[in-house]
Structures are given as structure tokens and as C-alpha cells.
Design an enzyme around this catalytic site. Structure first.
Site, short mmCIF file in Angstrom:
data_model
loop_
_atom_site.label_atom_id
_atom_site.label_comp_id
_atom_site.label_asym_id
_atom_site.label_seq_id
_atom_site.Cartn_x
_atom_site.Cartn_y
_atom_site.Cartn_z
N LYS A 142 5.58 5.79 -1.81
CA LYS A 142 6.57 6.48 -1.05
C LYS A 142 8.02 6.49 -1.83
CE LYS A 142 4.05 6.83 3.22
NZ LYS A 142 3.94 6.51 4.61
N HIS B 227 0.73 -1.17 0.05
CA HIS B 227 -0.10 -0.05 -0.03
C HIS B 227 0.80 1.24 0.02
CE1 HIS B 227 0.76 0.05 4.43
NE2 HIS B 227 0.30 1.37 4.35
#
Lengths: 397, 397
Positions: B253, B249
Site C-alpha cells: 500500500k 501483508h
């Protein structure tokens, strides 16, 4: 049966007729089973769906009493049933709800008919597409392990005319079952292979995201490494493996802080040590991947691209044949791309200058035989015009 | 054959004997083929090698004239041939160069013998291992597509005594061929599945390397999400899919600069916008992965974990059922772990405090039904003692 034998001649003859008929039937059945096993064995040995499909059509047509067999595979993304004609030359697509083929697929039931042109489900445009006039057909759904249709098998025009007979239909169903298994396995394998390739692609993309100035570096190194490996005379499988290792060779940079990786000025000793750690990190991270037996040396090939032929490289200071051949190949591909690209600390060389640079390290930084392969590859493929075409092709996929 | 019929009674009887014998032979052959097809179909439907092996042993033993059948699979890492006895209870390993089994594997040739105890290749310690006294055996190599042995098939003790007859050996060879195909497919599938899982594992590891203070975050979120999903009553396959999406998930980043991701102080608006982009980047990157049909919504599930039930989330401001259920589950798992972990900008809450915090967002940030499932899961599994055990188990793998 022997007990009931009688001396009466006329009933004897009837009996002989019966027995002969029974013998013939059994012989026919044995012949069919043998054919089925032989055909099925030939399917099992092929995992590439593009090779398997024409093989199935050819072998099935040889084995059953029909002028032609067809197999249509369901493509759920496009909602069509597709097949290929004349090997791989021509793809035919049929909407999944069209004609008898579509009916069989959607209803998951066989469909046997003596004359399609008097049949309400028949769609004559399919005949036009496959360039073959059908009359009697026997059509069967091909199911996956869970009993869901994944394809359709069609036998067209019974040899000898008329409708397909019940024994023939039974045999066709057995053939269909074997074809279904072979297709499901091939689709599964193809799908898992795509997944594998796409993961490697994402990992290469990830390194790019981490170090934007070298964008495309992993891909170009993989491309050059592939070219050198092929020129070196390695097998297709090994070339492919080196290509993958090339895509992954810098993955360990993921653990180097941005501030060091993207620093424009000169690195201090501590920072340089951190950069050097990426080779070892590439090994550590890639070792977590479960590669199949044949590809198990990818982590080693990918991570030892900073070792040098003369032993002055890192992380281990290995030399000459101690370094895997794949790593010796990637080493040249890596340096060639670094020299010819923009970096924080230098402007790019021309291709020709970089070629001379590589040549000057023959037997020092690089394996002499790999340098020779690189030069041959360069002279064939890397002049700027050819290269641009190759890169476009490889980026476009 | 009918042409040659004669009226002479004695030759008539001979003929009847011949014909009957021939009929019986053919009937026997047809019976065998039917059995073979049936057995082979049952193998094809199982891809999990641990389920397949006992199934093969059971079905093969029912189908051939032997008291017991065994299958030994080669493990190249350990150099042994292994099998399981009594379902999955007990694994037996035989060194690949030991006894008749080892001979057949290494020589890639069948081996038929009437009395093993007078045979030079026989190793009686194998009998002891499998707890079965062999006399007559017929042993066959099982090969992969390339003709290389991957396993061994053994039929032990001919029913009726004596050596296995040539017709029986022929049939055993056909059975062996089908078993070989089934085993190769299962091994291939198992291997590719391991590869798939290990790639996801590496991607989770990569996020950790990028953002060390949240180390283990992806794994914990995946674990919590799995627990909530199971408590919600979802199928095993869906639970597994949500687990994978949980691992991935935060992958976006990877594109956020270290300086922003690891900043200890308050983020300015621009920096916060950059952080928020990670959700969209997760989607963009994961969309490059070729997931199989069933898993195709993983990118969506993984990337929409910052959408809120009340529509105030990002990146799209979707609300309630517009957000995939899996994402609504991961949203709670994500917040629960963030609250209970060290971060740059806060100290961890206790588990009980975090539970209250989640509950207070029921119907606001979070789907009320998912909150209820989370609370049930929490009360069963997440009290600190139970959790520690669960985490140890999940980290240890």
C-alpha cells in the site's frame, strides 16, 4: 599396575615396552588434542565465510596426516557443493549428488577408502576440477546444530601411504566437528547480515515509492556520503555506517502527506512545518530499530542532516560539533544531490555549479572540514564521467 | 628413554615410579581434553542465551575441580554483570566495577586466590546475592573475537581444598575460552534476531503512518493470523512466520497514492485497480528482503491474502491449495479485522456479526478448514473481554 611389578628381567623388559608404547600413545593423543584446540580457536575468530574457507583448508592440512584437505560448502539454491582453490581465486562447484563428496553429503555418513580409482562412487572429473590426484581419502559430512549436513570435509592422501588408520579417522572426525561449527556460525552470520542490508535497501526503496520525483535520492546521498566520509579519513566501519544512515535519512517523509510532499508550487508556512517534521520522524521511526551497539547512533546521524554548522538548521538548531559528524557529512551529500536533481520546484544545476554552491556555504551551512573533504572527493570522483561509472556499479548490485 | 634402562633394582623402581607418574599425568591430561571437547560441543548447539547460561554453568561445574561455577555476562546498557540462579528463576546483577568479578572484567586478567575473605578486592555482598560462601576462587575474563571482555567465568571452592593448582588453572582457562566463544555467538545471534524483528516492526509502523484510519491493522491481523495458525496445529516456527507475514501483508500500500487509499467515497474502476495493485507490490517489495531459507516464502504468504478459495480473488485468481496455507489464514484475519474496524467506507460490525460473515464464506471466499480453525480460535480467544487483554499485552511490548 605398580602392584603387579615383578623382579623377573625378561618380563620387566616386556613391561617397559608396554609402558613405553602406552606413553607414546598418550603423548600422541595429547599432542593431537592440543593441535585440535589451537586449530579450532583459529576458526572461531573468523565470521566471513570467504575468509574462513581458505583458513580452514590451510590449518586443517597443517594439522592432520594428509597431503591436502578440502572443504565443500552446500549451496541449496544451486544444488551444488562449492569450494575455492588458491585463496579466493577459483571457485569449484560439484553437483550435490556427484562422486564420493556427493555421496557423503547425501548419506550423512563418513567414507574412508584406500584407493579411490578402484571405488565405484569415485568421480575422476572432481580430481580434474581441483587439479589434484587423490588416492586414499577420508571424507566426512559437516552438520549444523540440527544434525543436517551443510558441508563436506575431505582429507586426501594419507602421509606415509595406505588407508587412513582408525586413530587418524577419529581425530579427523573431531576436526570435522569443529569445522562444522565454525562454518555454520559464519553462514548464519553472513545470512543475518544480508537480511539486515536488504531491510535497509527496502526502506530506501519505500521512500522512493512515496516520492517518485526524487527517485534514487537516498541511494545517491548514501553514495556521496560514503565518498566524503572516506575522504575525511574515517574507518571502514564508520564509512559503512554513514552509508546506511544516508540510505535512511529521509525515511521520516513517510509520514508527510503526498499532497504536501509532491506539491509543485510554493509551500505555505503550515505545509513547510509539516515537511520539517520529517527529520524528527526519521529519528522516531529509526529509534524503533534494534541496531547493534556499534550502529546505535544511526538514527541520530540520519535525522540531523538539516541541522546547520551555524546553528540555523532544524529540528533542534544545534551547531558545529554538537551535530554528529555523520550528519554533517550527510547534510552536504543531501544538498549536493538536491541541487543537481529535478525537483518539483527547480531544474537541476550542473555538478560544477553545485560544487561552487557547497563551497560558498563553507562555515555557514556546512562544517568547513567536511566541505574540504567533499571538494577533494568531488575532484577525484564526481566529475560526470567517473560518476556515471560509479552509479552504474552501485545500481547494478 | 629405554636406552637408559639399568638392571639395578632400586633405580628400576625409581624409574617405574617416574614412568607411572608420567602415565598418570598424561592420562589425566587426555581425560581433561576429552571432557573439554564434550563440554564445548554441548555449548555450541545452543544459541538462546537464556538457555545457554544455565547449561554452561551446569556443564562447567561437572567438568572442573570446583564446587560451583558461575558465569556473569556484561550488560553495557546497565553497566552490570548479570547471571541467573536456579535455571531462569532469579537474576543477579553486580555493578561492573564491584568485587573480584568486576576487577577481572575491568582489568581483563585472571585472578586466583586461596581465601577470598582475606583478599582486598573481595566484596562479601556478592556471596550474599548468589547465596554461596566462597573461599578459593579462580576467575577469568571471557573475551570476544577482538579480545574485549564480554563476560566473567568463576570457579568457586576447589574440590579437596586449598588454592587452584597450576594445571587446573590451565584447564579452567581452556574451558573459559570455549565458554567465551559460545556466549559471543549466542549474543550475536540474539542481537541480529532482535534487529530482524525490529525492522519488521518498523515496516508495520510505516503502513500505519501511510493509512492512519486503519492504525494497528497490521498488528491485529498478525495477532489473529497467529491464533488461527496455532489452532490449525502448525509448528511454532510456522506460526511465527505467519505472524511476520501478517505484519507485512499490506506493505505494498506504500505505493498507492494517499488520495485513493484515504478516499471516503466509492472508488471508480481505475482507482480500484490501483488499490488492487498493492498485493502485487507487497510481493515485489518483500522479495527484495533477503529472508533466511526457512522464511523465504514470507513474500508469497504476505501478498496472496486477496486470493480466494473459489478462485475469484486477485492478483492471480489462484484457487484452493494453489494459495499458500499462510495466505489463506491471513485472508480470514484480514477480513475479520476490516469488518470490525472503522474504515472510510463503513462502520464496524460487532465481533459476533463478523464471525457469522466469515462463516458464511466457508468454502467460497475462504478455505473451509481454515474457517473451522478460525471459529475454534474465536470461541476460545476472541470474545471481547479476552481479546482486549490479548491486544493490550501485544501492544504493550
Amino acid at each position: 599396575m605398580r602392584k603387579g611389578l615383578t623382579k623377573d628381567t625378561s618380563s620387566d623388559i616386556n613391561l617397559r615396552d608396554d609402558v613405553n608404547e602406552q606413553l607414546q600413545k598418550l603423548e600422541e593423543e595429547v599432542r593431537r588434542y592440543r593441535k585440535l584446540l589451537e586449530v579450532s580457536a583459529s576458526f572461531q575468530s573468523e565470521m566471513d565465510i570467504d575468509q574462513l574457507l581458505p583458513l580452514i583448508i590451510k590449518r586443517a592440512t597443517e594439522s592432520v596426516k594428509a597431503e591436502k584437505c578440502m572443504v565443500y560448502i552446500y549451496n541449496p539454491d544451486k544444488g551444488v557443493l562449492w569450494t575455492k582453490l588458491k585463496g579466493n581465486a577459483h571457485t569449484v562447484m560439484i553437483p550435490h549428488n556427484q562422486g564420493i563428496i556427493g555421496w557423503v553429503f547425501n548419506n550423512n555418513k563418513p567414507y574412508i577408502v584406500a584407493d579411490v580409482y578402484s571405488d565405484s562412487h569415485f568421480d575422476p572429473s572432481v580430481d580434474a576440477k581441483v587439479d589434484f590426484k587423490a588416492k586414499a581419502v577420508a571424507v566426512f559430512p559437516l552438520c549444523n546444530r540440527r544434525g543436517k549436513p551443510i558441508a563436506v570435509f575431505e582429507a586426501i592422501n594419507r602421509v606415509g601411504g595406505g588407508e587412513f588408520q582408525s586413530e587418524e579417522v577419529k581425530f579427523l572426525m573431531m576436526v570435522a566437528h569443529q569445522i562444522g561449527i565454525a562454518i555454520e556460525n559464519a553462514l548464519l552470520y553472513t545470512e543475518l547480515l544480508s537480511t539486515f542490508e536488504s531491510f535497509i535497501d527496502v526502506m530506501a526503496f519505500t521512500i522512493d515509492a512515496k516520492h517518485p520525483i526524487s527517485r534514487g535520492h537516498s541511494r545517491r546521498v548514501a553514495l556521496y556520503a560514503k565518498g566524503i566520509a572516506r575522504e575525511f579519513g574515517l574507518s571502514d566501519d564508520t564509512v559503512e555506517k554513514i552509508h546506511w544512515a544516508g540510505l535512511l535519512h529521509d525515511y521520516g517523509k513517510i509520514s508527510v502527506p503526498d499532497s504536501i510532499l509532491q506539491k509543485a508550487g510554493k509551500l505555505d508556512d503550515e505545509e513547510y512545518e509539516q515537511i520539517k517534521r520529517h527529520a524528527l520522524m526519521t529519528y522516531r521511526i529509526l529509534s524503533r530499530i534494534h541496531f547493534s551497539r556499534y550502529m546505535r547512533d544511526i538514527p541520530l546521524i540520519a535525522s540531523e542532516h538539516h541541522e546547520r554548522w551555524d546553528g540555523k538548521g532544524y529540528p533542534f538548531g544545534k551547531k558545529d560539533e554538537q551535530i554528529p559528524l555523520g550528519a554533517r557529512i550527510i547534510a552536504i551529500a543531501d544538498v549536493f544531490d538536491a541541487l543537481t536533481s529535478f525537483r518539483e520546484y527547480h531544474s537541476p544545476m550542473t555538478f560544477a555549479e553545485a560544487r561552487e554552491e557547497i563551497l560558498s556555504e563553507r562555515g555557514k551551512m556546512f562544517d568547513p572540514r567536511v566541505v574540504d573533504a567533499f571538494i577533494r572527493y568531488y575532484d577525484k570522483e564526481l566529475d560526470p564521467y567517473k560518476l556515471r561509472q560509479t552509479l552504474w556499479k552501485s545500481m547494478g548490485k
